[in-house]
Design a protein around this motif. Structure first.
Motif, mmCIF file in Angstrom:
data_model
loop_
_atom_site.group_PDB
_atom_site.id
_atom_site.type_symbol
_atom_site.label_atom_id
_atom_site.label_comp_id
_atom_site.label_asym_id
_atom_site.label_seq_id
_atom_site.Cartn_x
_atom_site.Cartn_y
_atom_site.Cartn_z
ATOM 1 N N TYR A 66 60.508 80.864 47.620
ATOM 2 C CA TYR A 66 60.180 79.748 46.762
ATOM 3 C C TYR A 66 59.831 80.309 45.358
ATOM 4 N N LEU A 67 59.057 81.162 45.255
ATOM 5 C CA LEU A 67 58.511 81.569 44.137
ATOM 6 C C LEU A 67 59.638 82.445 43.195
ATOM 7 N N ALA A 68 60.137 83.177 43.841
ATOM 8 C CA ALA A 68 61.458 83.960 43.176
ATOM 9 C C ALA A 68 62.420 82.853 42.470
ATOM 10 N N ALA A 76 61.742 79.686 41.714
ATOM 11 C CA ALA A 76 61.099 79.123 40.635
ATOM 12 C C ALA A 76 61.029 79.996 39.479
ATOM 13 N N ASP A 77 60.713 81.487 39.806
ATOM 14 C CA ASP A 77 60.987 82.500 38.341
ATOM 15 C C ASP A 77 62.427 82.287 37.698
ATOM 16 N N LEU A 78 63.352 82.256 38.789
ATOM 17 C CA LEU A 78 64.798 82.299 38.445
ATOM 18 C C LEU A 78 65.183 81.059 37.336
ATOM 19 N N LEU A 79 64.408 79.906 37.984
ATOM 20 C CA LEU A 79 64.807 78.606 36.996
ATOM 21 C C LEU A 79 64.220 78.739 35.523
ATOM 22 N N LEU A 98 71.097 77.604 42.448
ATOM 23 C CA LEU A 98 71.011 77.488 43.961
ATOM 24 C C LEU A 98 71.858 78.309 44.857
ATOM 25 N N ALA A 99 72.944 78.741 44.378
ATOM 26 C CA ALA A 99 73.892 79.248 45.127
ATOM 27 C C ALA A 99 73.419 80.918 45.125
#
Length: 246
Positions: free
Chosen positions: A37-39, A41-44, A27-28
């Motif tokens: 939001y999409l980036a 989601a991709d990071l997660l 999150l940080a």
């Protein structure tokens, strides 16, 4: 319970433990980089995938039971001149595994057969293949115990779950007739289905004598040689040279 804690708990419930563990940091990073939001989601997804890949590779390495951490980078091609670095590197695209082919290293003790076998197995593990290492003695004993329990077929099925089986030092010790039959069953199970790496001090012309001219010798040799890359290693023992020059 805070929203962050509740969200992490949801991820753990979904078995996304890597996301749950790293959620505050993720999150940080998203906030610091003003991620969409999409980036985010991709990071997660990337975090979870990376963690699962790491665990899978670590599990494969543990199950491989390599006896030593021998690497190809440490192999002395100056001493062992009957095989070249180019020849070994050509194997590292692992086409031989994908094509269900075998590697056979033949030569006297101490010339680097086991080092090459373990080094290639290490690279295969890094590439994501499932590998198992066994000395011929260990393997013969395991097959014999399974046969005595009436579980040979089950044991063979377990072994063929691996993409690559390394059998080290085949030919150093005599084998009983039942052991030879069990070995044939193993080789037959792997034939054109999985790959083997064999190290042996016996040239194929001597295998008949090693197998006591049993009828099983010819079909074993036939299945091993077919679709195989065979390397004849020569020279004096590297271990002996180290002792005499140390």
């Amino acid at each position: 319970m805070s929203l962050l804690e509740r969200t992490a708990t949801r991820y753990r419930g979904l078995r996304c433990s890597a996301i749950a563990a790293e959620l505050p940091d993720l999150l940080a990073r998203a906030e610091d980089n003003a991620m969409s939001y999409l980036a985010f989601a991709d990071l997660l997804a990337e975090q979870e995938q990376h963690s699962r890949d790491h665990k899978r590779l670590a599990g494969n390495r543990k199950r491989a039971k390599l006896p030593a951490d021998k690497r190809l980078e440490a192999f002395d091609y100056r001493h062992q001149t009957t095989i070249t670095k180019r020849q070994v590197n050509a194997l590292l695209d692992f086409g031989f595994i994908d094509n269900r082919e075998n590697l056979v290293f033949i030569g006297p003790p101490g010339v680097g057969k086991t080092h090459l076998a373990i080094g290639i197995a290490n690279k295969a593990l890094d590439a994501g293949y499932k590998v198992l290492f066994r000395s011929a003695l260990e393997l013969v004993e395991e097959l014999e115990i399974a046969e005595m329990k009436g579980e040979l077929k089950k044991k063979l099925a377990q072994l063929t779950r691996f993409d690559l089986l390394v059998i080290d030092e085949l030919g150093y010790l005599p084998m009983s007739r039942q052991a030879r039959y069990n070995l044939f069953q193993l080789v037959h199970s792997f034939y054109e289905y999985r790959s083997l790496i064999l190290t042996t001090n016996k040239d194929f012309t001597d295998w008949g004598e090693f197998f006591h001219n049993d009828n099983v010798a010819v079909p074993i040799i036939d299945r091993v040689i077919h679709h195989s890359n065979i390397f004849i290693l020569g020279g004096e023992s590297y271990r002996l040279k180290q002792k005499t020059t140390g």
